[in-house]
Design an enzyme around this catalytic site. Structure first.
Site, PDB file in Angstrom:
ATOM      1  N   LYS A 188       0.831  -1.260   0.157  1.00 19.30           N
ATOM      2  CA  LYS A 188      -0.063   0.064  -0.036  1.00 19.30           C
ATOM      3  C   LYS A 188       0.860   1.312   0.022  1.00 19.30           C
ATOM      4  O   LYS A 188       2.150   1.233  -0.223  1.00 19.30           O
ATOM      5  CB  LYS A 188      -1.040  -0.031   1.306  1.00 19.30           C
ATOM      6  CG  LYS A 188      -1.592  -1.411   1.362  1.00 19.30           C
ATOM      7  CD  LYS A 188      -2.830  -1.658   0.282  1.00 19.30           C
ATOM      8  CE  LYS A 188      -3.565  -2.739  -0.027  1.00 19.30           C
ATOM      9  NZ  LYS A 188      -4.347  -3.322   0.964  1.00 19.30           N
TER      10      LYS A 188
HETATM   11  C1  LIG Z   1      -5.221  -4.584   1.487  1.00 17.89           C
HETATM   12  C2  LIG Z   1      -6.912  -4.413   1.662  1.00 17.89           C
HETATM   13  C3  LIG Z   1      -7.497  -4.310   2.595  1.00 17.89           C
HETATM   14  C4  LIG Z   1      -7.163  -5.058   3.918  1.00 17.89           C
HETATM   15  O1  LIG Z   1      -5.778  -4.572   4.268  1.00 17.89           O
HETATM   16  P1  LIG Z   1      -5.181  -5.468   5.362  1.00 17.89           P
HETATM   17  O2  LIG Z   1      -4.312  -4.268   5.997  1.00 17.89           O
HETATM   18  O3  LIG Z   1      -4.007  -6.252   4.695  1.00 17.89           O
HETATM   19  O4  LIG Z   1      -5.761  -6.344   6.377  1.00 17.89           O
HETATM   20  C5  LIG Z   1      -8.798  -4.039   2.910  1.00 17.89           C
HETATM   21  N1  LIG Z   1      -9.618  -3.652   1.622  1.00 17.89           N
HETATM   22  C6  LIG Z   1      -8.773  -3.215   0.511  1.00 17.89           C
HETATM   23  C7  LIG Z   1      -9.391  -2.839  -0.846  1.00 17.89           C
HETATM   24  C8  LIG Z   1      -7.532  -3.615   0.385  1.00 17.89           C
HETATM   25  O5  LIG Z   1      -6.818  -3.428  -0.955  1.00 17.89           O
END
Ligand SMILES: *Cc1c(COP(=O)(O)O)cnc(C)c1O
Length: 385
Positions: A188
Site C-alpha cells: 500500500k
Molecule cells: C489491502 C486491502 C484491505 C486489507 O488490508 P490489510 O491491512 O491487509 O488487512 C482491505 N481492503 C482493500 C480494498 C485492500 O486493498
C-alpha cells in the site's frame, strides 16, 4: 522480475524501529499515539485508532456502528475480500453494488437505483462500504446524500487511498462518511509491515473503537459500573478483541508518513508517464475524474477485446515471462465459492465481470525507475503488436 508493488524502506525507517526496540515500550507505547495524531492531522480529522491491520479495522468499524445478525451491508464487487468479510464477521448479510464502467468504483447511480428498490421492500442496508479503487476516490458527495436520504452509515475502505483527495477534502477527513479505514500493508501507499487505522469525527464511535480494539476493557473509572477496587482494577464492558498495533509498527509508520507526499507525487508522475507510453495500444487506461486526486496505489489497464489480437490471459502470461510482475485486482468478490454459497452467481454484476475479464495491473511504486517502466511498456508493445 519487476514486481507490481514494493515498499520503500530507508535507513531512517530502520533507525526508528530499532530505537523502539531500545525503549521501554514495544506495544501500546508513545509511538502509537504519535502515529495516530500525525495521520489524523495529515487528513484533517478529529480521531484516529491504529490497528494490527485494515481487515481488523473494518471489523471494528462495523462493530462500532452496531452491525449484527439481521443487518445487511453493501460494498463493491471489485475489491479485496476483506471489504465484504468484515460484514460477515458481524453476522450481517452482504450484497454488492456494481461498478461504474469509467472509474471502476462502486457506481453511485446503481447505488441509488438499488436503494430505491430496497426501500420498497424495507431492506435498506445498515452500512455501505465504498472502496476507493486503485486510489481514486468514489463519488462521495452523492453517496453521502444517499446515506442521509435513506439512513445508512458509510465506511470508506481507503486501503488504497491515503494521500488521495476528493474536492479538496483529503481522504480520511471523513467529510462524507462516518469512518475511513487505511491499510499499511507493504504493497500500500505507506507501510507498517502489517497495520491499519480508523479515522472518524464522531466521538461516540472513537470511544467504542478504542474499547473494542483492546478486549472491551477500560481503565477509565468514569466508564466503570462500580467504584474501582484499587490501582490494578479494570473492567471488561464489551466483548472486544486484541487488534492493537505495536509501537515498532507505529514508529515505522511515523517515519514513512514524512515521505508520503513524495510517494504520491512520484506515483502521479509514473501514472502520467504510463499514459503517454501506452498511447495507441488496444488498452483502456485508467481515468481520474477532475474533482479528485488519486494516490495511484494501482495502475490497472484493460485489454480492449474488440481491438486486441490476443486474449488477456495470454497477454498476462507473456508479461510474466518477460519478467514483468503483473497482477490482477480483483476477482469479483461475489464469484468466490464462499459467496456463491450465499446465492451469488456469475452474471449478477455484469460490469464487474466485464472488468475482470479485461484487467491487468502493471507495476507502480515510488522506486520504479523510468527505465524499468520503459521495459514494461516495450514488453506490452511487443506482445500487442
Ligand atoms: C489491502 C486491502 C484491505 C486489507 O488490508 P490489510 O491491512 O491487509 O488487512 C482491505 N481492503 C482493500 C480494498 C485492500 O486493498
Amino acid at each position: 522480475m519487476i514486481p507490481y508493488a514494493r515498499q520503500n524502506i530507508t535507513q531512517e525507517d530502520i533507525d526508528a524501529v530499532v530505537a523502539v526496540l531500545h525503549s521501554d515500550w514495544l506495544t501500546q507505547g508513545p509511538a502509537i499515539e504519535r502515529f495516530e495524531r500525525a495521520v489524523a492531522d495529515y487528513c484533517g480529522v478529529r480521531y484516529a485508532v491504529a490497528t494490527c491491520n485494515a481487515t481488523a479495522a473494518l471489523h471494528l468499524g462495523c462493530l462500532a456502528l452496531g452491525l449484527g445478525g439481521g443487518d445487511t451491508g453493501w460494498t463493491s464487487p471489485i475489491t479485496f475480500v476483506a471489504s465484504a468479510n468484515c460484514l460477515r464477521y458481524c453476522g450481517a448479510k452482504v450484497d454488492f453494488v456494481d461498478i461504474d464502467s469509467e472509474t471502476w468504483n462502486l457506481d453511485a447511480d446503481e447505488l441509488a437505483r438499488k436503494l430505491e428498490q430496497a426501500a420498497q421492500h424495507g431492506k435498506i442496508p445498515k452500512v455501505v462500504i465504498p472502496v476507493h479503487f486503485g486510489g481514486q476516490p468514489c463519488d462521495m458527495e452523492r453517496i453521502r446524500e444517499l446515506s442521509w436520504q435513506y439512513g445508512f452509515a458509510v465506511i470508506e475502505d481507503a486501503a488504497h487511498a491515503i494521500g488521495a483527495s476528493y474536492r479538496c477534502a483529503p481522504i480520511g477527513s471523513c467529510e462524507y462518511s462516518d469512518l475511513t479505514v487505511f491499510s499499511f500493508h507493504p504493497v500500500k501507499i505507506i507501510t507498517t509491515g502489517e497495520g491499519g487505522m480508523l479515522l472518524t469525527n464522531r466521538q461516540d464511535l472513537y470511544e467504542k473503537l478504542v474499547l473494542l480494539r483492546s478486549h472491551g476493557i477500560t481503565r477509565d473509572a468514569d466508564r466503570m459500573t462500580e467504584p474501582s477496587h484499587g490501582p490494578w482494577y479494570y473492567q471488561q464492558l464489551e466483548l472486544g478483541y486484541n487488534y492493537r498495533m505495536t509501537d515498532l509498527q507505529a514508529a515505522l509508520g511515523l517515519c514513512q508518513l514524512t515521505r508520503i507526499d513524495d510517494f504520491i507525487v512520484r506515483r502521479n508522475e509514473l501514472a502520467a508517464r504510463y499514459e503517454s507510453l501506452l498511447e495507441g495500444l488496444p488498452l483502456t487506461l485508467p481515468v481520474v475524474k477532475e474533482d479528485r486526486r488519486s494516490s495511484w496505489h494501482l495502475y490497472v489497464v484493460r485489454l480492449d477485446p474488440a481491438h486486441a489480437r490476443i486474449g488477456r490471459c495470454e497477454v498476462f502470461e507473456n508479461l510474466r515471462r518477460a519478467g514483468i510482475g503483473v497482477n490482477l485486482h480483483y476477482i469479483p468478490v461475489h464469484t468466490h465459492p464462499y459467496y456463491r454459497r450465499m446465492g451469488f452467481k456469475p452474471g449478477d454484476f455484469p460490469e464487474a465481470e466485464r472488468y475482470y475479464a479485461e484487467a491487468i495491473t502493471l507495476p507502480l511504486y515510488p522506486d520504479l525507475t523510468e527505465s524499468m517502466q520503459d521495459r514494461v511498456a516495450e514488453a506490452l508493445k511487443g506482445i500487442l503488436a
